[in-house]
Write a protein that holds these residues in place. Structure first.
Motif: not given
Lengths: 196, 278
Positions: B94-112
């Motif tokens: 139905g028209g239009g666009k979305l610019d989607i940014l998929d971020f890495p999930g947090l909380g797996v590892d302190l250093e990462e």
């Protein structure tokens, strides 16, 4: 008498694991934290290998960490009291979660006391809920896909947590478990009670 | 499609194909009209609303994106699915666009987390909408409180400018996996939560408002509960994102913003509004 202390993140299922292992009825609830203080229970553990053996032990249930920042120091103080008297530390983690940071932070905060127990076991709980969640109900074992993911998860646990313990842990120290399905119950009891 | 007609009529207007153009030019001035035309052109071609999808690892960020847009991004049951910010522009029906940014999930590892949080802090200020995903079947929000406080608020301090409500306007809280909330079980026959789960969802929403408000004031209206896996209420989620995109989503079919709002000078906007056919 052997003392086993159960530690882990809030909601990882410490009380459920203890109930399943030693046929106790500690209160559990899936919406609220139940264990607010240290509870000690004398139980007779049954070792079911070659010759069944009854061993009196003391099980120490602790409140889970990670609930909120405000109460953390209270928990830390509790852990500092039980760890020095414990023979075995059973660290309970949630098998169906990818998040290890709270465990790492908790381990860092108790690092002065963590070397007291002579033996450390990591219980990978809730493996019935590990993806794709198609537990084999007829045999009461994980499905083939789940077994694969459990293997990966055991590797993850070792990679993420091992360095925060005082000595190196191996695959044998991480026991996949399901309190709900009572899966691996005997293996876990044996591992907890074996000579340390 | 209504929007496309609007844009076309603006071009007609601006390019002198409409008789009103000379009138507009006279009142507004050529420079300002040209500037507005440039803006409309560049917005149309290059700037769909940017939506940052963030949250803890394992809450279902990638599954949400996949099932919202029928995409095929990598998801995983036990390993971290996303190690970089994955960006993709999706066409909306139905028209239009979305610019989607998929971020890495947090909380797996302190250093990462140190590496990932740098990505958040670098990329988040660019986002028009922040979709913060939480999983309904976990009740502990300590890690989410920390992420919002240490990462989101920190990265957006230039956007917030001391007023947290500036950020509140940009945030949609997506409460995923409501099919797995307990007590109760999912009603598969109608693909809905059963009554017990319905109550649990209500309670979760109240609890989330209470706990998150300690770091960032949010209202219950900002929480959209859904299940990506069951494709339950995904359209509600999409709508909330589009509504939240505000003026950056002016050309989306579901939320058409009048194009004259692109004029920075409110007088220009007002004149163009009056002289358009709308």
């Amino acid at each position: 008498m052997k003392k086993i202390v159960f530690l882990g993140k809030c909601g990882a299922g410490k009380s459920s694991a203890i109930n399943a292992l030693f046929d106790l009825n500690l209160p559990t609830d899936n919406t609220h934290a139940c264990t607010m203080e240290i509870n000690k229970h004398r139980v007779d553990a049954i070792k079911e290998n070659d010759q069944p053996q009854i061993l009196p032990i003391e099980v120490i249930d602790t409140p889970g960490f990670g609930e909120s920042l405000e109460v953390e120091h209270i928990y830390k103080e509790m852990y500092s009291k039980v760890l020095p008297v414990a023979d075995v530390l059973a660290w309970v983690t949630q098998g169906d979660m990818r998040i290890f940071r709270p465990d790492q932070e908790a381990l860092l905060s108790i690092r002065e006391f963590i070397s007291f127990p002579k033996k450390i076991i990591i219980i990978l709980n809730r493996i019935d809920l590990i993806g794709p969640k198609n537990w084999d109900e007829t045999l009461n074992v994980p499905s083939a896909e789940q077994r694969e993911n459990i293997e990966i998860q055991v590797g993850q646990v070792l990679e993420r947590l091992s360095k925060y313990f005082p000595f190196n842990l191996t695959h044998n120290d991480v026991i996949p478990f399901s309190a709900v399905k009572k899966f691996n119950k005997n293996k876990l009891i044996d591992t907890l009670l074996n000579h340390s | 499609m209504k929007n496309n007609r609007l844009i076309e009529s603006l071009f007609d207007l601006l390019q002198g194909k409409s008789s009103k153009n000379s009138v507009l030019k006279e009142i507004v001035g050529e420079d300002k009209l040209n500037e507005l035309q440039r803006k409309v052109t560049s917005e149309k071609d290059t700037k769909p609303p940017k939506v940052a999808v963030i949250g803890k690892a394992g809450v279902g960020k990638s599954t949400t994106i996949n099932n919202l847009f029928n995409a095929q991004n990598v998801t995983s049951h036990v390993l971290v699915g996303t190690k970089n910010v994955h960006r993709k522009v999706f066409d909306l029906e139905g028209g239009g666009k979305l610019d989607i940014l998929d971020f890495p999930g947090l909380g797996v590892d302190l250093e990462e987390d140190i590496i990932y949080e740098e990505m958040y802090i670098r990329e988040l200020p660019e986002a028009d909408v922040i979709l913060y995903v939480i999983q309904a079947n976990e009740r502990i929000l300590r890690e989410d409180q920390r992420i919002i406080e240490d990462v989101v608020l920190r990265s957006l301090h230039n956007v917030i400018k001391g007023d947290k409500s500036n950020l509140q306007k940009k945030i949609v809280i997506g409460l995923n996996k409501v099919d797995e909330i307990g007590p109760g079980t999912w009603d598969r026959s109608i693909n809905q939560p059963n009554d017990e789960q319905g109550e649990s969802i209500e309670k979760r929403c109240d609890d989330i408002v209470e706990k998150l408000t300690s770091v960032l004031p949010i209202s219950k209206k900002q929480i959209v509960y859904y299940s990506a896996e069951q494709r339950f209420r995904l359209l509600d989620l999409l709508n909330a994102i589009i509504q939240c995109s505000g003026s950056s989503g002016w050309k989306l079919a579901t939320n058409p913003k009048p194009w004259w709002e692109l004029a920075e000078d409110p007088r220009v906007a007002e004149i163009v509004r009056k002289n358009s056919n709308r």
